[in-house]
Design a protein around this motif. Structure first.
Motif, PDB file in Angstrom:
ATOM      1  N   LEU A  64      30.490  43.174  67.060  1.00 29.10           N
ATOM      2  CA  LEU A  64      30.460  42.670  65.689  1.00 29.10           C
ATOM      3  C   LEU A  64      29.018  42.576  65.209  1.00 29.10           C
ATOM      4  O   LEU A  64      28.143  43.240  65.749  1.00 29.10           O
ATOM      5  CB  LEU A  64      31.160  41.308  65.636  1.00 29.10           C
ATOM      6  N   ALA A  65      28.754  41.748  64.227  1.00 31.19           N
ATOM      7  CA  ALA A  65      27.416  41.579  63.650  1.00 31.19           C
ATOM      8  C   ALA A  65      26.611  40.552  64.449  1.00 31.19           C
ATOM      9  O   ALA A  65      27.159  39.834  65.285  1.00 31.19           O
ATOM     10  CB  ALA A  65      27.554  41.118  62.198  1.00 31.19           C
ATOM     11  N   MET A 114      31.075  43.416  58.356  1.00 31.92           N
ATOM     12  CA  MET A 114      30.055  43.259  59.399  1.00 31.92           C
ATOM     13  C   MET A 114      28.704  43.823  59.006  1.00 31.92           C
ATOM     14  O   MET A 114      27.692  43.459  59.567  1.00 31.92           O
ATOM     15  CB  MET A 114      30.511  43.940  60.700  1.00 31.92           C
TER      16      MET A 114
END
Length: 115
Positions: A64-65, A114
């Motif tokens: 993810l981010a 994201m």
């Protein structure tokens, strides 16, 4: 002398830091992939948050981010807690089977970008 030594250490450490962070070019952006299922593991840490999702076909590691982006977009650690069901849309890794980079995720009816 100390300054020279410190600079030398920084110069030696910089390439290792760059190599430790993977580039987005290692993902197949030509095919959008959707993975959906319960979160089995969640690591809310930098450089990127990662979750493990038990999908119908197999278990996926979903990148993810970074934490700051997750928090700025309303996705604190509880958002990706173990046991929640997630829908992740993104791209499969060309190098690591079972790993993907998410462009967006949906949890509890809330979609978070994201990028």
């Amino acid at each position: 002398m100390r300054r020279t030594f410190a600079i030398a250490l920084l110069l030696l450490a910089a390439p290792a830091a760059v190599l430790a962070h993977h580039g987005w070019g290692s993902y197949d952006a030509s095919k959008l992939l959707t993975v959906e299922g319960p979160i089995e593991a969640s690591t809310y840490a930098n450089p990127h948050v990662q979750i493990t999702v038990k999908a119908a076909d197999k278990t996926w590691t979903v990148t993810l981010a970074p934490i700051s982006r997750m928090q700025n977009r309303g996705a604190p650690a509880e958002f990706v807690a173990i046991g929640k069901t997630v829908k992740a849309e993104g791209y499969a890794s060309k190098a690591e089977p079972g790993e993907m980079r998410a462009e967006r995720i949906t949890v509890d009816g809330k979609t978070v970008e994201m990028r």
